[in-house]
Design an enzyme around this catalytic site. Structure first.
Site, mmCIF file in Angstrom:
data_model
loop_
_atom_site.group_PDB
_atom_site.id
_atom_site.type_symbol
_atom_site.label_atom_id
_atom_site.label_comp_id
_atom_site.label_asym_id
_atom_site.label_seq_id
_atom_site.Cartn_x
_atom_site.Cartn_y
_atom_site.Cartn_z
ATOM 1 N N ASP B 11 2.032 -4.561 1.967
ATOM 2 C CA ASP B 11 2.487 -4.700 0.748
ATOM 3 C C ASP B 11 3.656 -5.564 0.332
ATOM 4 O OD1 ASP B 11 0.754 -2.489 -0.290
ATOM 5 O OD2 ASP B 11 1.782 -1.270 0.623
ATOM 6 N N ASP B 134 -7.824 4.755 -7.113
ATOM 7 C CA ASP B 134 -6.312 5.012 -6.568
ATOM 8 C C ASP B 134 -6.414 6.601 -7.236
ATOM 9 O OD1 ASP B 134 -4.968 3.078 -5.204
ATOM 10 O OD2 ASP B 134 -3.699 2.698 -6.644
#
Lengths: 199, 270
Positions: B11, B134
Site C-alpha cells: 500500500d 471489496d
C-alpha cells in the site's frame, strides 16, 4: 548489441530491462536496417496473430535474411508464434521459419493460460543451461505452437495436454512463456541467449 | 499444472518523494515499511510470484510519483507487476502500462463504468485487467441477493467502493461473475470484515466467489500467519493469496511461507 524488434505489439521495456539486468546492450529497434546490424534479435510481443503478422510484414525480408545469415534469434510469446507457418487464430501466413502450426489450447482447461507452470525438458540446448525440470515460468497465452519436426520441441508444460514451451531449430528459438517475467530462472535463459550471441 | 501464487501487496502513499509503503488500509496506527521499489525488489528476490502496488494516497499531490515508482520497480523486479488505486479511466490505465506495469487493478471505476473492463482487456489482453472487489457480509435484507450459509446464518456480500469508504448495494457474487464475463483476468477479493484483523481469510466469501467464476481468485484480507494461507488454499478454489503486513516487518519471509505450503502439499513455485 541485441535488437528488440518493436513492431507495435505491446510494451517492450520489461524485456529491455531484463536484458540490461543480465549485462547485455539491448536496443529497441523499429528499422530493418538497424536490425540487420544486430548480433542477436528478439521478437517479443503480446496480442493476436493476424495483427502481429500485419504489423511485422514490412520487416519480413529483413527477418528472413538475418535468420539465414545465422544471427541468434529469439521469439517470445506471439513473437514465437509468428515464426511458424500458420495459426488457428487467424488467416495470415506466418514467417515459416520453423515448420509447423499454432493451435488453440485444449477445451478442458481455462483459456488463456495465465500463471506459473513447470517446465519439462525434452531436449537439452545451451539456452537451458542452469534450468532444471520442474522450474517454473510465467505463461500468458491462448494458442501454442506445434512444430512439424518433433526434435524442434525442447521443452513443454502440462496444460490440458503437453504444450510446447520452447521450440528451437538451428540459430532460432521460440519461447511461449515470458522470460522477462519469470524471475531469476527467466533471466538465466536470457543470459544464455546473450552468451550464444557473444560466441 | 499452474502453481498457486503468493502475492505481497504494497500500500503506497505517494505524497512524498519516492513514495512510501504504509500499513494496510487501517490508518489508525500508520507505520512506514519502506520505499516501494526497495521492498518490491526484496520480495521479488525472496520468491514473490507477483507484486501488487496499491496507491492509497489521500491527497491529490502525487503526480508523477507513481510513474517513477513503477519505472524503478520494473528495472529490478522480473515478475508481473500489478498497479491499482486511483485508476479511473483508460487514460489512467495506459499511463500505468506505459510506465512498465503488467496489470492494472480497478475497483471503484469498474463499479461505476463496467465497460472499462472490456476496454482494458480489448487493448491489453485479459491477463492485464484485475478487478478488485471489496466485499462485506450483510445478514439482513437477503431478498434479491445471492446468499451463502455461514455459522452466523445466511448472508450476502455487498461491494464497497472508494477504498472501503462507501457502500454500493451491489451484490459481490453477481458482480464477480459479470467482471469475468466482461474479460477480467483475475478477481482480487478482499474481505472487509477480515481486513486488518489477522484472523484469517474469509473462507465462505472466497469459496463462494471461486465457485462462481472460472478465472483465478486472489484471496485477500485477514491473513495473520502462514497457516491462514494454507487454509485458504485447502478449503477454497483460490489460485492466489495476497498478503501485506505479515511480510512488511519481517514477521514472515515469502520463501519460508512457500516452503511451508509446499511441505503441506500445495503446488507452489519454490
Amino acid at each position: 548489441m541485441i535488437a528488440i524488434l518493436d513492431y507495435g505489439m505491446g510494451n517492450l521495456y520489461s524485456i529491455k530491462n531484463a536484458f540490461e539486468k543480465v549485462g547485455a546492450e539491448a536496443r529497441i529497434v523499429t528499422d530493418g536496417k538497424v536490425m540487420r546490424e544486430a548480433d542477436g534479435i528478439v521478437i517479443p510481443g503480446v496480442g493476436a496473430f493476424d495483427s502481429a503478422m500485419k504489423k511485422i510484414a514490412p520487416l519480413r525480408d529483413d527477418i528472413i535474411d538475418t535468420v539465414r545469415s545465422g544471427t541468434p534469434f529469439m521469439g517470445i510469446c506471439i513473437g514465437m508464434q509468428v515464426l511458424f507457418e500458420k495459426s488457428e487464430e487467424g488467416n495470415s501466413e506466418g514467417l515459416g521459419i520453423i515448420r509447423g502450426n499454432v493451435v488453440e489450447l485444449p477445451e478442458n482447461v481455462l483459456v488463456p493460460q495465465i500463471g506459473w507452470n513447470e517446465l519439462e525438458i525434452k531436449k537439452h540446448i545451451s539456452l537451458l543451461n542452469g534450468i532444471n525440470d520442474g522450474d517454473f515460468f510465467y505463461f500468458v497465452h491462448s494458442y501454442y505452437c506445434v512444430p512439424k519436426d518433433e526434435p524442434a520441441v525442447c521443452a513443454t508444460v502440462e496444460y490440458g495436454k503437453q504444450v510446447t514451451a520452447i521450440a528451437a531449430s538451428d540459430n532460432v528459438c521460440g519461447l511461449q512463456f515470458h522470460p522477462e517475467k519469470s524471475g531469476p530462472k527467466g533471466l538465466t535463459i536470457l543470459e544464455n541467449f546473450v552468451g550464444s550471441v557473444k560466441c | 499444472m499452474l502453481a498457486k501464487r503468493i502475492i505481497p501487496c504494497l500500500d503506497c502513499d505517494l505524497a512524498v518523494p519516492e513514495g512510501r509503503v504504509v500499513k494496510g488500509k487501517e490508518f489508525k496506527e500508520i507505520r512506514h515499511a519502506g520505499i516501494p521499489w526497495v521492498l518490491a525488489e526484496r520480495y521479488y528476490l525472496d520468491g514473490a510470484d507477483e507484486i501488487v502496488f496499491l496507491d492509497i494516497t489521500a491527497s491529490s499531490d502525487r503526480r508523477g510519483t507513481m510513474v517513477d515508482v513503477i519505472k524503478k520497480t520494473a528495472e529490478r523486479v522480473f515478475v508481473p507487476l500489478t498497479v491499482g488505486g486511483g485508476i479511473n479511466s483508460m487514460a489512467d490505465a495506459r499511463k500505468v502500462f506505459n510506465s512498465g506495469a503488467d496489470k492494472v487493478s480497478i475497483n471503484t471505476a469498474a463499479l461505476k463504468d463496467p465497460a472499462l473492463i472490456n476496454e482494458i482487456t480489448e487493448s491489453y489482453g485479459r491477463q492485464a485487467c484485475v478487478v478488485a472487489i471489496d466485499a462485506k457480509r450483510r445478514y439482513g435484507d437477503l431478498a434479491g441477493h445471492e446468499t451463502v450459509p455461514t455459522p452466523q446464518g445466511k448472508c450476502w456480500f455487498e461491494c464497497s467502493s472508494h477504498g472501503g469508504r462507501q457502500f454500493t448495494g451491489i451484490d459481490a457474487l453477481k458482480w464477480a461473475a459479470e467482471a469475468e464475463e466482461r474479460g477480467a483476468g483475475d478477481i482480487l477479493l478482499t474481505s472487509m470484515d477480515r481486513d486488518g484483523t489477522k484472523e484469517g481469510y474469509d473462507i465462505e466469501l472466497t469459496q463462494a466467489v471461486s465457485d462462481r467464476v472460472r478465472i483465478p481468485v486472489i484471496a485477500s484480507g485477514g491473513v495473520g500467519s502462514p497457516q491462514h494461507i494454507l487454509e485458504v488454499f485447502q478449503k477454497t478454489g483460490a489460485q492466489a493469496a495476497l498478503a501485506a503486513s505479515i511480510f512488511h516487518y519481517g514477521e514472515y519471509k515469502i520463501g519460508d511461507v512457500k516452503k511451508y505450503l509446499k511441505e503441506n502439499g500445495i503446488h507452489v513455485r519454490v
